[in-house]
Design a protein around this motif. Sequence first.
Motif, PDB file in Angstrom:
ATOM      1  N   LEU A  31       0.829  -1.198   0.000  1.00  0.00           N
ATOM      2  CA  LEU A  31       0.000   0.000   0.000  1.00  0.00           C
ATOM      3  C   LEU A  31       0.866   1.252   0.000  1.00  0.00           C
ATOM      4  O   LEU A  31       1.817   1.343   0.768  1.00  0.00           O
ATOM      5  CB  LEU A  31      -0.911   0.006   1.236  1.00  0.00           C
ATOM      6  CG  LEU A  31      -1.831  -1.210   1.379  1.00  0.00           C
ATOM      7  CD1 LEU A  31      -2.535  -1.193   2.720  1.00  0.00           C
ATOM      8  CD2 LEU A  31      -2.825  -1.250   0.235  1.00  0.00           C
ATOM      9  N   ASP A  32       0.502   2.200  -0.852  1.00  0.00           N
ATOM     10  CA  ASP A  32       1.276   3.433  -0.965  1.00  0.00           C
ATOM     11  C   ASP A  32       0.489   4.677  -0.595  1.00  0.00           C
ATOM     12  O   ASP A  32       1.060   5.760  -0.503  1.00  0.00           O
ATOM     13  CB  ASP A  32       1.792   3.601  -2.407  1.00  0.00           C
ATOM     14  CG  ASP A  32       2.742   2.491  -2.816  1.00  0.00           C
ATOM     15  OD1 ASP A  32       3.515   2.036  -1.961  1.00  0.00           O
ATOM     16  OD2 ASP A  32       2.700   2.089  -3.994  1.00  0.00           O
ATOM     17  N   SER A  33      -0.826   4.556  -0.447  1.00  0.00           N
ATOM     18  CA  SER A  33      -1.615   5.749  -0.169  1.00  0.00           C
ATOM     19  C   SER A  33      -2.816   5.405   0.701  1.00  0.00           C
ATOM     20  O   SER A  33      -3.256   4.262   0.768  1.00  0.00           O
ATOM     21  CB  SER A  33      -2.102   6.380  -1.478  1.00  0.00           C
ATOM     22  OG  SER A  33      -3.091   5.548  -2.082  1.00  0.00           O
ATOM     23  N   TYR A  34      -3.336   6.429   1.326  1.00  0.00           N
ATOM     24  CA  TYR A  34      -4.528   6.301   2.155  1.00  0.00           C
ATOM     25  C   TYR A  34      -5.696   5.789   1.311  1.00  0.00           C
ATOM     26  O   TYR A  34      -6.435   4.891   1.718  1.00  0.00           O
ATOM     27  CB  TYR A  34      -4.861   7.654   2.781  1.00  0.00           C
ATOM     28  CG  TYR A  34      -6.182   7.682   3.488  1.00  0.00           C
ATOM     29  CD1 TYR A  34      -6.306   7.207   4.792  1.00  0.00           C
ATOM     30  CD2 TYR A  34      -7.317   8.169   2.852  1.00  0.00           C
ATOM     31  CE1 TYR A  34      -7.519   7.218   5.442  1.00  0.00           C
ATOM     32  CE2 TYR A  34      -8.541   8.189   3.497  1.00  0.00           C
ATOM     33  CZ  TYR A  34      -8.639   7.711   4.796  1.00  0.00           C
ATOM     34  OH  TYR A  34      -9.843   7.716   5.437  1.00  0.00           O
ATOM     35  N   GLU A  35      -5.864   6.354   0.129  1.00  0.00           N
ATOM     36  CA  GLU A  35      -6.975   5.987  -0.743  1.00  0.00           C
ATOM     37  C   GLU A  35      -6.888   4.514  -1.145  1.00  0.00           C
ATOM     38  O   GLU A  35      -7.888   3.804  -1.168  1.00  0.00           O
ATOM     39  CB  GLU A  35      -7.006   6.871  -2.000  1.00  0.00           C
ATOM     40  CG  GLU A  35      -7.342   8.322  -1.729  1.00  0.00           C
ATOM     41  CD  GLU A  35      -6.168   9.149  -1.199  1.00  0.00           C
ATOM     42  OE1 GLU A  35      -5.000   8.695  -1.265  1.00  0.00           O
ATOM     43  OE2 GLU A  35      -6.429  10.253  -0.680  1.00  0.00           O
ATOM     44  N   GLN A  36      -5.691   4.080  -1.478  1.00  0.00           N
ATOM     45  CA  GLN A  36      -5.486   2.690  -1.871  1.00  0.00           C
ATOM     46  C   GLN A  36      -5.821   1.752  -0.703  1.00  0.00           C
ATOM     47  O   GLN A  36      -6.482   0.733  -0.883  1.00  0.00           O
ATOM     48  CB  GLN A  36      -4.035   2.501  -2.319  1.00  0.00           C
ATOM     49  CG  GLN A  36      -3.723   1.141  -2.881  1.00  0.00           C
ATOM     50  CD  GLN A  36      -2.243   1.001  -3.226  1.00  0.00           C
ATOM     51  OE1 GLN A  36      -1.401   1.731  -2.722  1.00  0.00           O
ATOM     52  NE2 GLN A  36      -1.950   0.053  -4.085  1.00  0.00           N
ATOM     53  N   ALA A  37      -5.385   2.118   0.486  1.00  0.00           N
ATOM     54  CA  ALA A  37      -5.662   1.300   1.666  1.00  0.00           C
ATOM     55  C   ALA A  37      -7.155   1.265   1.960  1.00  0.00           C
ATOM     56  O   ALA A  37      -7.718   0.203   2.272  1.00  0.00           O
ATOM     57  CB  ALA A  37      -4.900   1.852   2.875  1.00  0.00           C
ATOM     58  N   GLN A  38      -7.811   2.403   1.839  1.00  0.00           N
ATOM     59  CA  GLN A  38      -9.248   2.460   2.113  1.00  0.00           C
ATOM     60  C   GLN A  38     -10.036   1.592   1.131  1.00  0.00           C
ATOM     61  O   GLN A  38     -10.930   0.844   1.527  1.00  0.00           O
ATOM     62  CB  GLN A  38      -9.735   3.907   2.045  1.00  0.00           C
ATOM     63  CG  GLN A  38     -11.177   4.063   2.471  1.00  0.00           C
ATOM     64  CD  GLN A  38     -11.600   5.517   2.516  1.00  0.00           C
ATOM     65  OE1 GLN A  38     -11.050   6.360   1.806  1.00  0.00           O
ATOM     66  NE2 GLN A  38     -12.578   5.804   3.349  1.00  0.00           N
ATOM     67  N   ALA A  39      -9.678   1.652  -0.142  1.00  0.00           N
ATOM     68  CA  ALA A  39     -10.360   0.834  -1.149  1.00  0.00           C
ATOM     69  C   ALA A  39     -10.143  -0.653  -0.889  1.00  0.00           C
ATOM     70  O   ALA A  39     -11.079  -1.459  -0.985  1.00  0.00           O
ATOM     71  CB  ALA A  39      -9.868   1.213  -2.551  1.00  0.00           C
TER      72      ALA A  39
END
Length: 137
Positions: free
Chosen positions: A5-13
């Motif tokens: 994971l590289d970003s908050y958005e990626q983790a949230q999805a």
Amino acid sequence: MKYDLDSYEQAQALMTNLWPKVREALVYGKKLTLEIKQQSKSREQEEKYHAIIGDIAKQAKHMGSKWGAEDWKRLLVDQYARDRMMYGAPILPNLDNTGIVQLGVQTRHFTKEQASEFVEFLLAWCAENGIELKETI
């Protein structure tokens, strides 16, 4: 399954997509393990700090003697850990009580961030101690 994971958005999805599967497994009585950890060091970082340590071993002395790259690695990792207050490296008598052994921090457990900091530590150490880096930068 392993996800980088590289970003908050990626983790949230990812978490949004995984939750229904996790919930279903738990409802049906399955036992699950979820592990979240920092990214491990890269092979490139490993190669870089080994090259720097190799340059140090060729040029530096400690206590009036030359030491091999493995010895320098132990000395430098120990100093890096002390500088970063990474305690938990006890010094114990060896098994036959004729010497001592330090159970220290090991680079194989470094995160990507720690490996990056270690390279920076080594570069600063070389600058402070007149080590010319030939195999690295």
